[in-house]
Write a protein that holds these residues in place. Structure first.
Motif, PDB file in Angstrom:
ATOM      1  N   GLY A 109       0.609  -1.082   0.136  1.00 59.63           N
ATOM      2  CA  GLY A 109      -0.075   0.366   0.170  1.00 59.63           C
ATOM      3  C   GLY A 109       0.818   1.161   0.093  1.00 59.63           C
ATOM      4  N   ARG A 110      -0.178   2.137  -0.815  1.00 56.62           N
ATOM      5  CA  ARG A 110       1.049   3.427  -0.958  1.00 56.62           C
ATOM      6  C   ARG A 110       0.690   4.075   0.189  1.00 56.62           C
ATOM      7  NH1 ARG A 110      -0.468   6.041  -5.098  1.00 56.62           N
ATOM      8  NH2 ARG A 110       1.684   7.338  -5.223  1.00 56.62           N
ATOM      9  N   PHE A 111       1.764   5.112   0.574  1.00 57.57           N
ATOM     10  CA  PHE A 111       1.712   6.475   2.091  1.00 57.57           C
ATOM     11  C   PHE A 111       1.946   7.221   1.380  1.00 57.57           C
ATOM     12  CE2 PHE A 111       5.248   3.737   2.822  1.00 57.57           C
ATOM     13  CZ  PHE A 111       5.710   5.045   3.291  1.00 57.57           C
ATOM     14  N   ASP A 112       1.671   9.132   1.997  1.00 59.64           N
ATOM     15  CA  ASP A 112       1.526   9.686   2.835  1.00 59.64           C
ATOM     16  C   ASP A 112       2.343  10.390   3.771  1.00 59.64           C
ATOM     17  OD1 ASP A 112       2.579  13.323   1.266  1.00 59.64           O
ATOM     18  OD2 ASP A 112       1.919  12.832   3.321  1.00 59.64           O
ATOM     19  N   VAL A 113       3.629  10.628   4.544  1.00 61.53           N
ATOM     20  CA  VAL A 113       3.188  10.714   6.380  1.00 61.53           C
ATOM     21  C   VAL A 113       3.869  12.103   5.911  1.00 61.53           C
ATOM     22  CG1 VAL A 113       5.180   9.223   6.075  1.00 61.53           C
ATOM     23  CG2 VAL A 113       3.414  10.166   7.974  1.00 61.53           C
ATOM     24  N   ASN A 114       3.745  13.370   6.281  1.00 62.24           N
ATOM     25  CA  ASN A 114       4.008  14.879   7.032  1.00 62.24           C
ATOM     26  C   ASN A 114       4.883  14.936   5.285  1.00 62.24           C
ATOM     27  OD1 ASN A 114       2.509  14.653   9.405  1.00 62.24           O
ATOM     28  ND2 ASN A 114       4.188  13.806  10.273  1.00 62.24           N
ATOM     29  N   GLY A 115       4.622  14.659   3.893  1.00 65.80           N
ATOM     30  CA  GLY A 115       5.436  15.277   2.738  1.00 65.80           C
ATOM     31  C   GLY A 115       6.317  13.672   2.502  1.00 65.80           C
ATOM     32  N   ALA A 116       6.677  12.597   3.072  1.00 65.62           N
ATOM     33  CA  ALA A 116       7.490  12.008   3.010  1.00 65.62           C
ATOM     34  C   ALA A 116       6.443  10.598   2.413  1.00 65.62           C
ATOM     35  CB  ALA A 116       8.816  11.054   3.974  1.00 65.62           C
ATOM     36  N   PHE A 117       7.145  10.466   1.979  1.00 66.17           N
ATOM     37  CA  PHE A 117       5.860   9.052   0.408  1.00 66.17           C
ATOM     38  C   PHE A 117       7.466   7.565   0.640  1.00 66.17           C
ATOM     39  CE2 PHE A 117       8.626  11.070  -2.025  1.00 66.17           C
ATOM     40  CZ  PHE A 117       8.723   9.731  -3.338  1.00 66.17           C
ATOM     41  N   GLY A 118       6.333   6.442   0.178  1.00 68.84           N
ATOM     42  CA  GLY A 118       6.592   5.258   0.124  1.00 68.84           C
ATOM     43  C   GLY A 118       5.731   4.289   0.381  1.00 68.84           C
ATOM     44  N   GLU A 119       5.733   3.818   0.494  1.00 68.16           N
ATOM     45  CA  GLU A 119       5.208   2.283   0.873  1.00 68.16           C
ATOM     46  C   GLU A 119       5.443   1.036   1.758  1.00 68.16           C
ATOM     47  OE1 GLU A 119       5.553   0.295  -3.234  1.00 68.16           O
ATOM     48  OE2 GLU A 119       7.471   0.149  -3.770  1.00 68.16           O
ATOM     49  N   SER A 120       4.400   0.318   1.893  1.00 69.03           N
ATOM     50  CA  SER A 120       4.673  -1.234   2.888  1.00 69.03           C
ATOM     51  C   SER A 120       3.580  -1.763   2.647  1.00 69.03           C
ATOM     52  CB  SER A 120       4.036  -0.030   4.595  1.00 69.03           C
ATOM     53  OG  SER A 120       4.566  -1.092   5.360  1.00 69.03           O
ATOM     54  N   ASN A 121       4.174  -3.147   2.475  1.00 69.71           N
ATOM     55  CA  ASN A 121       3.658  -4.273   2.450  1.00 69.71           C
ATOM     56  C   ASN A 121       3.894  -4.989   4.218  1.00 69.71           C
ATOM     57  OD1 ASN A 121       6.478  -5.154   2.605  1.00 69.71           O
ATOM     58  ND2 ASN A 121       6.216  -6.554   0.335  1.00 69.71           N
ATOM     59  N   TYR A 122       3.237  -6.420   4.117  1.00 71.36           N
ATOM     60  CA  TYR A 122       3.284  -7.356   5.057  1.00 71.36           C
ATOM     61  C   TYR A 122       5.275  -8.085   5.795  1.00 71.36           C
ATOM     62  CZ  TYR A 122       4.854 -11.621   2.064  1.00 71.36           C
ATOM     63  OH  TYR A 122       5.633 -11.766   0.931  1.00 71.36           O
ATOM     64  N   HIS A 123       5.933  -7.222   4.754  1.00 68.84           N
ATOM     65  CA  HIS A 123       7.028  -7.130   5.559  1.00 68.84           C
ATOM     66  C   HIS A 123       8.599  -6.338   5.373  1.00 68.84           C
ATOM     67  CE1 HIS A 123       9.687  -8.575   1.489  1.00 68.84           C
ATOM     68  NE2 HIS A 123       8.575  -8.945   1.612  1.00 68.84           N
TER      69      HIS A 123
END
Length: 228
Positions: free
Chosen positions: A129-143
């Motif tokens: 899943g892609r995300f934004d966190v206070n202007g930083a960005f990226g992606e995260s999966n189960y590991h």
């Protein structure tokens, strides 16, 4: 006179011990606090990092591995930014690793640089899943979590940093090989926990580097983004 430590008359009998005694007494008399821990891995009890880490590794305690001291880590990151190729990300030295005391799984973190035009920045993790966190960005999966941050470096590194992302990788092997869940079943709150911890651990790196824009100063607020 206030004396700190063991019987100084015995200590002064040996030259090496005498030096240690003098240093001990000087420290006691000065009242100066102990030097700050020279690494980025200290997790204070009941802190947000502590709560997130315990939830992720599913353990009440953990052991800490420190691959690189702060000065060494900063030195490697500054050098790699100076030498970064136009289209290739740099090696990411490890920062910290946390493991449950009776298991082999871990939560591990590393950081490096990537050109802003590099394909390395594009989403690549499976079922992430892609995300934004206070202007930083990226992606995260189960590991895994990948986090990209703008870090405006001072001095002679100011110009190179304008064309680079500081990137952080977090590996959560506590979820690998589990038979009670499928990768697609890792819910959004679990991904948010992983992302928040990666953010907080990367904040320590940005502070050590002296990023002038203070990119991760705010508390982490993870905002999921739609899948392209």
């Amino acid at each position: 006179m206030r004396i700190c430590g063991p019987d100084t008359s015995k200590i002064l009998a040996r030259s090496t011990a005498a030096v240690l005694a003098v240093l001990t007494l000087a420290s006691c008399a000065s009242g100066k606090p102990e030097a700050k821990v020279d690494h980025l891995c200290a997790i204070a009890p009941a802190s947000q990092e502590d709560e997130l880490l315990r939830g992720i590794i599913r353990a009440d305690s953990f052991e800490t591995s420190i691959p690189n001291r702060t000065g060494r880590l900063v030195e490697m990151l500054e050098r790699s930014l100076r030498e970064m190729a136009p289209t290739k990300e740099t090696f990411a030295p490890s920062t910290c690793r946390f493991s449950p005391p009776t298991r082999t799984e871990s939560a591990a973190f590393s950081v490096g640089w990537a050109p802003r035009t590099s394909k390395f920045v594009e989403p690549s993790l499976p079922e992430a899943g892609r995300f934004d966190v206070n202007g930083a960005f990226g992606e995260s999966n189960y590991h895994s979590t990948m986090l990209f941050v703008r870090c405006d470096m001072p001095g002679d590194l100011a110009e190179p940093s304008k064309s680079a992302w500081l990137y952080a990788t977090a590996s959560y092997t506590v979820n690998l090989g589990r038979t009670d869940i499928a990768p697609a079943d890792i819910d959004q709150p679990a991904k948010d926990r992983q992302t928040s911890l990666a953010y907080l651990m990367t904040r320590r790196v940005t502070e050590a580097l002296g990023c002038e824009n203070k990119p991760l100063a705010k508390p982490p607020v993870v905002r999921p983004l739609p899948t392209p």
